[in-house]
Structure formats: structure tokens, C-alpha cells
Write a protein that holds these residues in place. Sequence first.
Motif, short mmCIF file in Angstrom:
data_model
loop_
_atom_site.label_atom_id
_atom_site.label_comp_id
_atom_site.label_asym_id
_atom_site.label_seq_id
_atom_site.Cartn_x
_atom_site.Cartn_y
_atom_site.Cartn_z
N SER A 229 -1.88 -17.05 3.90
CA SER A 229 -2.51 -16.00 3.09
C SER A 229 -1.52 -15.55 2.02
CB SER A 229 -2.91 -14.79 3.94
OG SER A 229 -1.77 -14.02 4.27
N ASP A 230 -1.99 -14.70 1.14
CA ASP A 230 -1.10 -14.00 0.20
C ASP A 230 -0.17 -14.93 -0.58
OD1 ASP A 230 -1.52 -10.90 0.77
OD2 ASP A 230 -1.72 -12.00 2.65
N TRP A 231 -0.78 -15.92 -1.22
CA TRP A 231 0.02 -16.82 -2.06
C TRP A 231 0.50 -16.09 -3.33
CZ3 TRP A 231 -3.07 -22.10 -2.29
CH2 TRP A 231 -3.08 -22.67 -1.01
N HIS A 232 -0.32 -15.20 -3.83
CA HIS A 232 0.03 -14.43 -5.04
C HIS A 232 0.50 -15.33 -6.18
CE1 HIS A 232 -0.49 -10.29 -3.57
NE2 HIS A 232 -0.27 -10.83 -2.40
N LEU A 233 -0.28 -16.35 -6.49
CA LEU A 233 0.09 -17.23 -7.60
C LEU A 233 0.14 -16.41 -8.89
CD1 LEU A 233 -2.17 -20.32 -6.77
CD2 LEU A 233 0.21 -19.92 -6.12
N GLY B 63 -6.96 -14.78 1.63
CA GLY B 63 -6.96 -13.78 0.56
C GLY B 63 -5.67 -13.60 -0.20
N ASP B 64 -5.78 -12.96 -1.38
CA ASP B 64 -4.67 -12.82 -2.34
C ASP B 64 -4.15 -14.20 -2.73
OD1 ASP B 64 -5.03 -10.12 -2.38
OD2 ASP B 64 -3.09 -9.61 -1.46
N ILE B 65 -5.06 -14.98 -3.26
CA ILE B 65 -4.71 -16.33 -3.72
C ILE B 65 -3.93 -16.16 -5.03
CG2 ILE B 65 -5.66 -18.56 -4.42
CD1 ILE B 65 -8.35 -17.29 -2.98
N ASN C 237 -7.61 -8.43 -2.06
CA ASN C 237 -7.73 -7.29 -2.98
C ASN C 237 -7.10 -7.57 -4.34
OD1 ASN C 237 -5.30 -7.11 -1.33
ND2 ASN C 237 -4.87 -5.23 -2.43
N HIS C 238 -6.24 -8.60 -4.43
CA HIS C 238 -5.67 -8.94 -5.73
C HIS C 238 -6.55 -9.91 -6.51
CE1 HIS C 238 -1.44 -7.35 -5.68
NE2 HIS C 238 -1.84 -7.07 -4.47
N ASP C 239 -7.48 -10.56 -5.82
CA ASP C 239 -8.32 -11.56 -6.48
C ASP C 239 -9.49 -10.89 -7.18
OD1 ASP C 239 -6.97 -13.98 -5.53
OD2 ASP C 239 -7.63 -13.31 -3.54
N GLY D 208 -5.29 -11.75 6.32
CA GLY D 208 -4.33 -11.65 5.22
C GLY D 208 -4.16 -10.19 4.88
N HIS D 209 -3.31 -9.92 3.93
CA HIS D 209 -2.96 -8.63 3.35
C HIS D 209 -1.55 -8.21 3.72
CE1 HIS D 209 -3.17 -5.03 1.12
NE2 HIS D 209 -3.02 -4.25 2.16
N LEU D 210 -1.17 -8.27 4.99
CA LEU D 210 0.20 -7.92 5.33
C LEU D 210 1.08 -9.15 5.09
CD1 LEU D 210 -0.39 -5.77 8.53
CD2 LEU D 210 -0.20 -5.05 6.14
N HIS D 211 2.21 -8.93 4.44
CA HIS D 211 3.00 -10.08 4.00
C HIS D 211 4.00 -10.57 5.03
CE1 HIS D 211 2.29 -10.04 -0.62
NE2 HIS D 211 1.18 -9.84 0.06
N ARG D 212 4.13 -9.84 6.12
CA ARG D 212 5.08 -10.30 7.13
C ARG D 212 4.32 -10.99 8.27
NH1 ARG D 212 9.61 -6.10 8.68
NH2 ARG D 212 10.23 -6.59 6.55
#
Length: 388
Positions: A7-11, A48-50, A84-86, A217-221
Motif C-alpha cells: 500500500s501507500d506507494w505515493h508515486l 490505496g495511496d497509489i 485518500n491521496h488518490d 492501507g493508510h498507515l505507513h508502518r
Amino acid sequence: MKILLTSDWHLGKALYHQKLHNYQEKFFLQEFIPAMRDIKPDLLIVAGDILDRPIPDKDTLLLFEEILKELASSKIKTFFILGNHDSRRTSLHKYFLELGGLFVIDDLRFFFNPLTISDEEGSKLNLYFLPYLSPYELEEILRERGVELDGVPKVFTRDLLKHLINEIEIKRPAFLIGHFAISGFIFCGEELFIRGFNQDYLLDEDLFEGFDFLFLGHLHRYQVRNNRIFYPGAPLIYSFDNVKDRRGALLLEIYGAQIIHYKLIELTSPYEIMVIEDTFSNILKLPKTEAFLKIILTDNKPIYEAFQRLKEKFPNLLYLDYKKVLNEEQKSNLFLDYDDFNLDLIELKIDELELFKEFYKYVTNTDPEERIIRVFKEYLESFYNSRH
Ligand SMILES: [Mn+2]
């Protein structure tokens, strides 16, 4: 059955204005996807948060396209949900992507009718996909289904989700794929609340008791609870606060209706992140590094052009600050009670010179010398003169 969960790739993310897309390209094309090809999972799930931003820039879109091309050619069935970032820009070509075996899910069609996946060994999973949707979108969907919402405080996502879950008959074993925080799990500071995402998306585990497993997804740890709730975390480190985190993708093995084994596949980051705290002269003696650096200077006097001088040696210096050492008075001021404030102060006329002296002392820990007071007075005088 093997599932690779991430999850959370944050490209397209930037770290203090340093764009990371070149590093992300290297990571996904030379590290993540080759590792995935070796593992050969039956499914890849991206919770999520691709993309990092609802309105992605061109570099980000080109990188996303490159990754999608690789995933399609790998023939590994892939499911993305929006975080939520997408935005709908992330899922723009979803119907065409499905032709390549890639599902980018931005609606609730696989929530009301789960996707059932089975293998020859007798495993059968019901996958419920719950992409991030704003409370307004959830409300709209419920109204369209004729759900009576009078009396439900609509801003509370948990109430809307409760209604949503009531709408379905959960088939077991049920796997929920979502993008939200569950109380009791750790926020590591990289999670940002945007698009109306607020505290309310911190949900209680009870709400999901009907589901056997939660892939979130959502939590980065990376964190897991009771062999039931799984956060694979972001595959790369995106802040200076988490330099010691283990990051990667989570491999889960499912047999029958059970998760029989899981492990974090640690992946190598193409960049290093370091925090250094020392005096300016000591730091200059350190060996050169290409790492992204945050430097905290412990010197008690400002250093002339510190940033430029350090950057010559450390090209990836991104952030520089001085360690703040507070004296006893300053420390006690931090914990002032509202009751301690003398409201008469508001009535007082501000004395600029006194204010300046206090400020100077706060910053430097010493009283201003006579010559500094003189300069300030001169400045003040010319300031007032210039107003007439
Ligand atoms: Mn995220």
C-alpha cells in the motif's frame, strides 16, 4: 494461494521539495517488480495511496504508466483501491486496464458483490474492496440504495460505514481490503489528512467484526494484529522520523480459509535517509554521503551560510536546523496554564523595544548589547518617520 500485499506507494512524492520519482522508478522497476516476479503471487493487492497527489504531474503519470505496463506483462492479477491521496485521475483508464488484468477500484461494486477467488488446492476467498470515499460519496451511495439515513450524523464516516456493512451479507471467509486507520495502531507521522480525511477515519475494530481478515492501507508502518489485521506499510521511507523502519511488501500464504504464514519481504531502497545532530565543524569532518540528510546543528551561535557550505559536501542535504536548547524560564513557559495569563496584558500598549529585548533573549539566551539596542531604536525611529 499467495497474496502479495502492499500500500501507500505515493508515486510522485517529494521530500522537502526533493522529487522522488526517479528513485521510485528505480525502486519499482528494478527492485519491487523483479522481487514480485520471483515470488509469483496469485494476486497483488495495493491498498490505496497509489499516487501522492489527487492532481498528479506528468512525471508521476509516466512513472505510473511504466509500472502498469510491467504489471500487465507479468500476468499477475493486480487489484488497486483508491486511498485518500488518490482521485479519479488515478483510476481514469480503469476499463482499459482491466483488459490487461489490472483492476483500479474506485467504487463499491466489489463491496456489494465480493470477488470470489479460488485455487486448485481448495482455497476460496471472498474479497471485499472498500476504496477510500468521502462521507458525501458514501452518503450518496446509501441514499441511492434507499437506506434511511435520518438521524445519522452524516459527517461521521463510522456511522455511514456501519450502514454500508449492514447492506451486505458477508460470505466467509471474508477479506476486506480498505484504506483507513484502526484504533490502537501506530501512526508514524507520514500519514496526511487531505480531501476531508479527518480523525473520523480512525475506526474501531468492532465495526469490522463480520470480516475474517483485514488488508489495509493508510498507515505507513508495517504492523499486524492477531493474525487478522494487516498493514503492509509504505514500501519506501518517506520521512526523517522513520529512518529505522523495516519497509517492503507483505507476502501472505492462504490455505483453505486460513492465513497459514506471512512475512515482510524487505526491499532495498534506492536512497538512504539520515539524521545527523552535531556541531558544524564535527559534521564537516564526516565522510561524504549521497544520503538524504537532515542536519541539526548543536552550535550555540549561528553559522555563516551553513546550508550552502554543508551542501557542498553533502549534495542531498534537504533540511537544516539548530537544536533548540531552552533555559529553565523558557521551559516553564511552554507549560503555562491559561489561568496564569493576566488578561490585563491585552489592554497594555505594546512597547516595541521591550518586546524586541524579550525576543532577542528568547532566541539567543542573552540580553542584547547596547549597540544592538541602538540599531533597533534607529530602525524604529526611521520606521515611524517613514509613516508620516
Ligand atoms: Mn498514505
